[in-house]
Motif scaffolding. Structure first.
Motif, PDB file in Angstrom:
ATOM      1  N   ALA A   1      -0.182  13.091  -0.899  1.00 39.97           N
ATOM      2  CA  ALA A   1       0.601  12.034  -0.252  1.00 39.97           C
ATOM      3  C   ALA A   1       0.391  12.059   1.257  1.00 39.97           C
ATOM      4  O   ALA A   1       0.219  11.010   1.897  1.00 39.97           O
ATOM      5  N   ASN A   2       0.386  13.241   1.857  1.00 39.89           N
ATOM      6  CA  ASN A   2       0.185  13.354   3.308  1.00 39.89           C
ATOM      7  C   ASN A   2      -1.233  12.945   3.699  1.00 39.89           C
ATOM      8  O   ASN A   2      -1.441  12.308   4.733  1.00 39.89           O
ATOM      9  N   TRP A   3      -2.219  13.340   2.876  1.00 38.13           N
ATOM     10  CA  TRP A   3      -3.600  12.941   3.159  1.00 38.13           C
ATOM     11  C   TRP A   3      -3.752  11.432   3.108  1.00 38.13           C
ATOM     12  O   TRP A   3      -4.424  10.828   3.963  1.00 38.13           O
ATOM     13  N   LEU A   4      -3.110  10.813   2.125  1.00 38.17           N
ATOM     14  CA  LEU A   4      -3.191   9.369   1.981  1.00 38.17           C
ATOM     15  C   LEU A   4      -2.571   8.663   3.183  1.00 38.17           C
ATOM     16  O   LEU A   4      -3.083   7.649   3.672  1.00 38.17           O
ATOM     17  N   ALA A   5      -1.471   9.225   3.682  1.00 37.64           N
ATOM     18  CA  ALA A   5      -0.786   8.607   4.821  1.00 37.64           C
ATOM     19  C   ALA A   5      -1.623   8.668   6.093  1.00 37.64           C
ATOM     20  O   ALA A   5      -1.467   7.818   6.980  1.00 37.64           O
ATOM     21  N   ARG A   6      -2.525   9.639   6.182  1.00 42.04           N
ATOM     22  CA  ARG A   6      -3.346   9.786   7.383  1.00 42.04           C
ATOM     23  C   ARG A   6      -4.577   8.883   7.387  1.00 42.04           C
ATOM     24  O   ARG A   6      -5.246   8.751   8.413  1.00 42.04           O
ATOM     25  N   GLN A   7      -4.883   8.256   6.264  1.00 43.25           N
ATOM     26  CA  GLN A   7      -6.071   7.422   6.183  1.00 43.25           C
ATOM     27  C   GLN A   7      -5.855   6.078   6.872  1.00 43.25           C
ATOM     28  O   GLN A   7      -4.725   5.576   6.926  1.00 43.25           O
ATOM     29  N   PRO A   8      -6.929   5.491   7.403  1.00 41.36           N
ATOM     30  CA  PRO A   8      -6.794   4.158   8.018  1.00 41.36           C
ATOM     31  C   PRO A   8      -6.250   3.138   7.018  1.00 41.36           C
ATOM     32  O   PRO A   8      -6.773   3.000   5.919  1.00 41.36           O
TER      33      PRO A   8
ATOM     34  N   GLY B   1       0.787  -1.228   0.000  1.00 41.05           N
ATOM     35  CA  GLY B   1       0.000   0.000   0.000  1.00 41.05           C
ATOM     36  C   GLY B   1       0.817   1.274   0.000  1.00 41.05           C
ATOM     37  O   GLY B   1       0.276   2.360   0.210  1.00 41.05           O
ATOM     38  N   ASP B   2       2.134   1.167  -0.242  1.00 46.53           N
ATOM     39  CA  ASP B   2       2.999   2.340  -0.208  1.00 46.53           C
ATOM     40  C   ASP B   2       3.185   2.990  -1.579  1.00 46.53           C
ATOM     41  O   ASP B   2       3.703   4.108  -1.668  1.00 46.53           O
ATOM     42  N   ALA B   3       2.798   2.303  -2.644  1.00 39.88           N
ATOM     43  CA  ALA B   3       3.172   2.743  -3.989  1.00 39.88           C
ATOM     44  C   ALA B   3       2.616   4.115  -4.340  1.00 39.88           C
ATOM     45  O   ALA B   3       3.338   4.976  -4.881  1.00 39.88           O
ATOM     46  N   LEU B   4       1.339   4.351  -4.054  1.00 41.24           N
ATOM     47  CA  LEU B   4       0.740   5.632  -4.429  1.00 41.24           C
ATOM     48  C   LEU B   4       1.397   6.792  -3.688  1.00 41.24           C
ATOM     49  O   LEU B   4       1.616   7.864  -4.268  1.00 41.24           O
ATOM     50  N   ALA B   5       1.711   6.592  -2.415  1.00 37.89           N
ATOM     51  CA  ALA B   5       2.379   7.644  -1.653  1.00 37.89           C
ATOM     52  C   ALA B   5       3.765   7.931  -2.223  1.00 37.89           C
ATOM     53  O   ALA B   5       4.190   9.088  -2.299  1.00 37.89           O
ATOM     54  N   ILE B   6       4.475   6.878  -2.651  1.00 36.12           N
ATOM     55  CA  ILE B   6       5.796   7.057  -3.259  1.00 36.12           C
ATOM     56  C   ILE B   6       5.680   7.856  -4.550  1.00 36.12           C
ATOM     57  O   ILE B   6       6.471   8.777  -4.811  1.00 36.12           O
ATOM     58  N   ILE B   7       4.683   7.516  -5.355  1.00 35.52           N
ATOM     59  CA  ILE B   7       4.488   8.229  -6.625  1.00 35.52           C
ATOM     60  C   ILE B   7       4.143   9.693  -6.367  1.00 35.52           C
ATOM     61  O   ILE B   7       4.668  10.602  -7.027  1.00 35.52           O
ATOM     62  N   LEU B   8       3.286   9.943  -5.387  1.00 31.80           N
ATOM     63  CA  LEU B   8       2.851  11.310  -5.092  1.00 31.80           C
ATOM     64  C   LEU B   8       3.960  12.143  -4.470  1.00 31.80           C
ATOM     65  O   LEU B   8       3.866  13.379  -4.445  1.00 31.80           O
ATOM     66  N   ARG B   9       5.014  11.503  -3.980  1.00 30.59           N
ATOM     67  CA  ARG B   9       6.165  12.233  -3.454  1.00 30.59           C
ATOM     68  C   ARG B   9       7.318  12.286  -4.449  1.00 30.59           C
ATOM     69  O   ARG B   9       8.426  12.706  -4.096  1.00 30.59           O
ATOM     70  N   HIS B  10       7.058  11.851  -5.681  1.00 32.03           N
ATOM     71  CA  HIS B  10       8.096  11.852  -6.712  1.00 32.03           C
ATOM     72  C   HIS B  10       8.608  13.267  -6.937  1.00 32.03           C
ATOM     73  O   HIS B  10       7.859  14.243  -6.901  1.00 32.03           O
ATOM     74  N   GLU B  11       9.902  13.398  -7.167  1.00 37.97           N
ATOM     75  CA  GLU B  11      10.523  14.719  -7.294  1.00 37.97           C
ATOM     76  C   GLU B  11       9.966  15.519  -8.456  1.00 37.97           C
ATOM     77  O   GLU B  11       9.856  16.746  -8.392  1.00 37.97           O
ATOM     78  N   VAL B  12       9.584  14.835  -9.547  1.00 35.10           N
ATOM     79  CA  VAL B  12       9.137  15.537 -10.748  1.00 35.10           C
ATOM     80  C   VAL B  12       7.638  15.786 -10.720  1.00 35.10           C
ATOM     81  O   VAL B  12       7.171  16.911 -10.887  1.00 35.10           O
ATOM     82  N   TRP B  13       6.832  14.726 -10.521  1.00 29.73           N
ATOM     83  CA  TRP B  13       5.375  14.857 -10.597  1.00 29.73           C
ATOM     84  C   TRP B  13       4.749  14.736  -9.212  1.00 29.73           C
ATOM     85  O   TRP B  13       3.796  14.021  -9.003  1.00 29.73           O
ATOM     86  N   SER B  14       5.308  15.425  -8.230  1.00 31.43           N
ATOM     87  CA  SER B  14       4.878  15.245  -6.847  1.00 31.43           C
ATOM     88  C   SER B  14       3.619  16.039  -6.514  1.00 31.43           C
ATOM     89  O   SER B  14       3.291  17.034  -7.163  1.00 31.43           O
ATOM     90  N   HIS B  15       2.927  15.558  -5.488  1.00 32.99           N
ATOM     91  CA  HIS B  15       1.787  16.260  -4.899  1.00 32.99           C
ATOM     92  C   HIS B  15       1.809  15.929  -3.405  1.00 32.99           C
ATOM     93  O   HIS B  15       1.067  15.053  -2.937  1.00 32.99           O
ATOM     94  N   PRO B  16       2.664  16.620  -2.630  1.00 32.58           N
ATOM     95  CA  PRO B  16       2.837  16.271  -1.212  1.00 32.58           C
ATOM     96  C   PRO B  16       1.539  16.313  -0.422  1.00 32.58           C
ATOM     97  O   PRO B  16       1.353  15.518   0.510  1.00 32.58           O
TER      98      PRO B  16
END
Length: 227
Positions: A199-206, A181-196
């Motif tokens: 990514a942070n919202w996803l990490a806070r979900q159950p 379940g880590d893949a989407l967060a990794i993609i959203l933190r990518h240096e080029v196409w990031s959306h922190p």
């Protein structure tokens, strides 16, 4: 249950496929222009660095000079502007005619230039599949008015899309970050196409990103059911 009137015919479906492909090209070109700082000659995805991974790195030669002008900056930026114009024409113009052939040709050429420029990095599966669809839509014009050509084009696009999604889903399931379940967060933190923020919202979900990650895998693996 029968499909809505006309939806079972390739001649009715292909104009919509063309417009969806054009919309994808418009979004992709807009994304590249929005991130143009990365594609300038001094950027992370600039041509001086990208060409070192190709045979065009060798100095001299007319072909090399042409590619340096077209794939360097600002040439590559104007290529994306042409993509925006061609995609907009397809979205606004009637489904058939010379304008469609010209617009599809411009989009296909732009796709191949992107392929040459960013073959090893910055050129994703969606770019390749979109250009494959655009090429199929362009090639069907070699037999104008042929119902067989339209049917073959539609089946090719449908089969190719199904295969790509299914293969992508199978590959994702085999990768530990997607199963964990880590893949989407990794993609959203990518240096080029990031959306922190996402990514942070996803990490806070159950459960973190496990549910959406497995949702992507299941959706792609089940894509053959679309047939």
């Amino acid at each position: 249950m029968n499909p809505p009137n006309g939806w079972g015919e390739a001649s009715h479906c292909l104009p919509w496929v063309t417009k969806f492909a054009a919309l994808g090209a418009l979004v992709a070109a807009g994304e590249l222009l929005w991130n143009r700082h990365l594609f300038r000659d001094e950027g992370l995805l600039g041509w001086p660095l990208s060409r070192m991974r190709t045979r065009l790195a060798a100095p001299g030669g007319a072909i090399t000079r042409i590619f340096n002008q077209v794939l360097g900056w600002p040439g590559f930026g104007w290529v994306q502007v042409s993509q925006v114009a061609a995609a907009s024409l397809l979205l606004a113009a009637p489904a058939e005619g010379t304008s469609e052939i010209v617009a599809l040709s411009v989009l296909v050429l732009g796709g191949w230039l992107l392929h040459i420029r960013s073959f090893y990095y910055g050129h994703y599966g969606a770019d390749r599949i979109r250009n494959l669809v655009l090429q199929a839509l362009l090639l069907r014009h070699l037999a104008p008015g042929s119902a067989e050509a339209e049917e073959a084009c539609l089946w090719f696009i449908a089969a190719q899309a199904t295969l790509c999604y299914f293969a992508s889903g199978v590959c994702r399931v085999r990768l530990e970050p997607w199963r964990r379940g880590d893949a989407l967060a990794i993609i959203l933190r990518h240096e080029v196409w990031s959306h922190p923020g996402c990514a942070n919202w996803l990490a806070r979900q159950p459960g973190g990103g496990r549910f959406p990650s497995w949702g992507v895998c299941v959706l792609e693996c089940a894509f053959p059911l679309a047939f």
